[in-house]
Design a protein around this motif. Structure first.
Motif, PDB file in Angstrom:
ATOM      1  N   CYS A  92       1.076  -1.187   0.118  1.00 10.86           N
ATOM      2  CA  CYS A  92       0.167   0.000  -0.060  1.00 10.86           C
ATOM      3  C   CYS A  92       0.828   1.238  -0.006  1.00 10.86           C
ATOM      4  O   CYS A  92       2.052   1.074   0.190  1.00 10.86           O
ATOM      5  CB  CYS A  92      -1.102  -0.121   1.149  1.00 10.86           C
ATOM      6  SG  CYS A  92      -0.228   0.304   2.666  1.00 10.86           S
ATOM      7  N   SER A  93       0.192   2.459  -0.089  1.00 15.29           N
ATOM      8  CA  SER A  93       0.959   3.691  -0.155  1.00 15.29           C
ATOM      9  C   SER A  93       1.898   3.869   1.196  1.00 15.29           C
ATOM     10  O   SER A  93       2.945   4.280   0.888  1.00 15.29           O
ATOM     11  CB  SER A  93       0.242   4.902  -0.380  1.00 15.29           C
ATOM     12  OG  SER A  93      -0.939   4.822   0.632  1.00 15.29           O
ATOM     13  N   LEU A  94       1.484   3.545   2.473  1.00 15.23           N
ATOM     14  CA  LEU A  94       2.196   3.486   3.620  1.00 15.23           C
ATOM     15  C   LEU A  94       3.527   2.702   3.236  1.00 15.23           C
ATOM     16  O   LEU A  94       4.674   3.094   3.720  1.00 15.23           O
ATOM     17  CB  LEU A  94       1.442   2.978   4.675  1.00 15.23           C
ATOM     18  CG  LEU A  94       2.080   2.834   6.110  1.00 15.23           C
ATOM     19  CD1 LEU A  94       2.812   4.063   6.410  1.00 15.23           C
ATOM     20  CD2 LEU A  94       1.187   2.028   7.018  1.00 15.23           C
ATOM     21  N   CYS A  95       3.201   1.278   2.970  1.00 16.00           N
ATOM     22  CA  CYS A  95       4.399   0.313   2.952  1.00 16.00           C
ATOM     23  C   CYS A  95       5.427   0.817   1.773  1.00 16.00           C
ATOM     24  O   CYS A  95       6.443   0.584   1.903  1.00 16.00           O
ATOM     25  CB  CYS A  95       4.067  -0.894   2.800  1.00 16.00           C
ATOM     26  SG  CYS A  95       2.787  -1.350   4.319  1.00 16.00           S
ATOM     27  N   LEU A 110       3.587 -11.052  -4.672  1.00 15.77           N
ATOM     28  CA  LEU A 110       2.793 -11.992  -5.258  1.00 15.77           C
ATOM     29  C   LEU A 110       1.274 -11.648  -5.406  1.00 15.77           C
ATOM     30  O   LEU A 110       0.921 -11.912  -6.791  1.00 15.77           O
ATOM     31  CB  LEU A 110       2.716 -13.462  -4.373  1.00 15.77           C
ATOM     32  CG  LEU A 110       1.990 -14.566  -4.981  1.00 15.77           C
ATOM     33  CD1 LEU A 110       2.690 -14.926  -6.315  1.00 15.77           C
ATOM     34  CD2 LEU A 110       1.934 -15.684  -4.177  1.00 15.77           C
ATOM     35  N   PHE A 111       0.556 -11.147  -4.699  1.00 13.17           N
ATOM     36  CA  PHE A 111      -0.729 -10.759  -4.780  1.00 13.17           C
ATOM     37  C   PHE A 111      -1.007  -9.331  -5.040  1.00 13.17           C
ATOM     38  O   PHE A 111      -0.443  -8.534  -4.467  1.00 13.17           O
ATOM     39  CB  PHE A 111      -1.658 -11.129  -3.605  1.00 13.17           C
ATOM     40  CG  PHE A 111      -1.589 -12.691  -3.186  1.00 13.17           C
ATOM     41  CD1 PHE A 111      -2.039 -13.612  -4.184  1.00 13.17           C
ATOM     42  CD2 PHE A 111      -0.977 -12.982  -2.058  1.00 13.17           C
ATOM     43  CE1 PHE A 111      -2.253 -14.960  -3.831  1.00 13.17           C
ATOM     44  CE2 PHE A 111      -1.196 -14.257  -1.859  1.00 13.17           C
ATOM     45  CZ  PHE A 111      -1.391 -15.269  -2.819  1.00 13.17           C
ATOM     46  N   SER A 112      -1.682  -8.911  -6.225  1.00  8.86           N
ATOM     47  CA  SER A 112      -1.739  -7.606  -6.638  1.00  8.86           C
ATOM     48  C   SER A 112      -2.799  -6.884  -5.773  1.00  8.86           C
ATOM     49  O   SER A 112      -3.626  -7.479  -4.796  1.00  8.86           O
ATOM     50  CB  SER A 112      -2.439  -7.681  -8.139  1.00  8.86           C
ATOM     51  OG  SER A 112      -3.813  -8.081  -8.192  1.00  8.86           O
ATOM     52  N   TYR A 113      -2.845  -5.664  -5.918  1.00  6.14           N
ATOM     53  CA  TYR A 113      -4.209  -4.569  -5.452  1.00  6.14           C
ATOM     54  C   TYR A 113      -5.312  -5.220  -5.691  1.00  6.14           C
ATOM     55  O   TYR A 113      -6.054  -5.276  -4.940  1.00  6.14           O
ATOM     56  CB  TYR A 113      -4.035  -3.278  -5.881  1.00  6.14           C
ATOM     57  CG  TYR A 113      -2.745  -2.522  -5.538  1.00  6.14           C
ATOM     58  CD1 TYR A 113      -2.130  -2.629  -4.176  1.00  6.14           C
ATOM     59  CD2 TYR A 113      -2.158  -1.436  -6.294  1.00  6.14           C
ATOM     60  CE1 TYR A 113      -1.088  -1.640  -3.594  1.00  6.14           C
ATOM     61  CE2 TYR A 113      -1.213  -0.657  -5.781  1.00  6.14           C
ATOM     62  CZ  TYR A 113      -0.557  -0.914  -4.659  1.00  6.14           C
ATOM     63  OH  TYR A 113       0.327  -0.123  -4.105  1.00  6.14           O
TER      64      TYR A 113
END
Length: 196
Positions: A92-95, A110-113
């Motif tokens: 995410c934006s934080l990460c 591995l997994f998308s938004y």
């Protein structure tokens, strides 16, 4: 290291290091996201972590992993540029910011938004990118002055020799993450997490 070795090792770390941590963390009401840091030189695991939002809403899986990394004694802690950063789900934006501020020049996921939103019922990554940063469909700059990001599924589809093996492993991981996601969804109302 070549992509085949990287993919195989990252799937192993997800299967054997991150997922077990996340399964335990779900029982406390935390989300399904996790991360790990590996050495570029030999792909050995430096540290793995998982979401700990019930302690602090900022402790996403990647942030928790980074906290553990920076808590290592300085003599035992490799430089970020010597490492590969693995996130189970697209950060995410934080990460994204935490990875950047920590000095890593890469991350893999591995997994998308879209997976987070559609399969795991957690739409906040895409919503925040759109509402706060005016970034439609999560289209941030994946290759920039700070880092390059790598979607493991893109790398897997480039594999000819082991593609089927890797896709089977991803299928099992996806099933495991769907199961713990279902558990999280049933428990989340018992915990006071913003943006659950």
């Amino acid at each position: 290291m070549n992509n085949t070795e990287i993919i195989s090792r990252m799937l192993s770390v997800m299967e054997n290091d991150i997922l077990p941590l996340t399964k335990k963390s779900i029982d406390s009401g935390n989300k399904i996201f996790g991360a790990a840091i590996l050495l570029k030189s030999d792909l050995s695991l430096v540290i793995a972590g998982t979401n700990e939002e019930t302690k602090n809403p900022l402790f996403h899986g990647e942030v928790s992993c980074l906290n553990k990394f920076w808590a290592l004694p300085s003599k035992q802690r490799p430089k970020p540029e010597e490492c590969l950063f693995l996130s189970t789900h697209e950060p995410c934006s934080l990460c994204l910011s935490a990875i950047t501020w920590s000095g890593f020049d890469n991350f893999y996921y591995l997994f998308s938004y879209e997976d987070s939103r559609d399969e795991f019922s957690i739409p906040h990554d895409l919503n925040i990118l759109k509402e706060v940063f005016n970034c439609e469909n999560g289209n941030y700059n994946t290759n920039n002055a700070y880092w390059k990001s790598f979607y493991l599924m893109d790398l897997i589809y480039l594999e000819e020799n082991r593609r089927t093996e890797f896709l089977n492993r991803v299928k099992k991981l996806r099933k495991s993450y769907c199961n713990i996601s279902d558990k999280y969804q049933t428990l989340k109302d018992k915990h006071n997490i913003p943006l659950d």
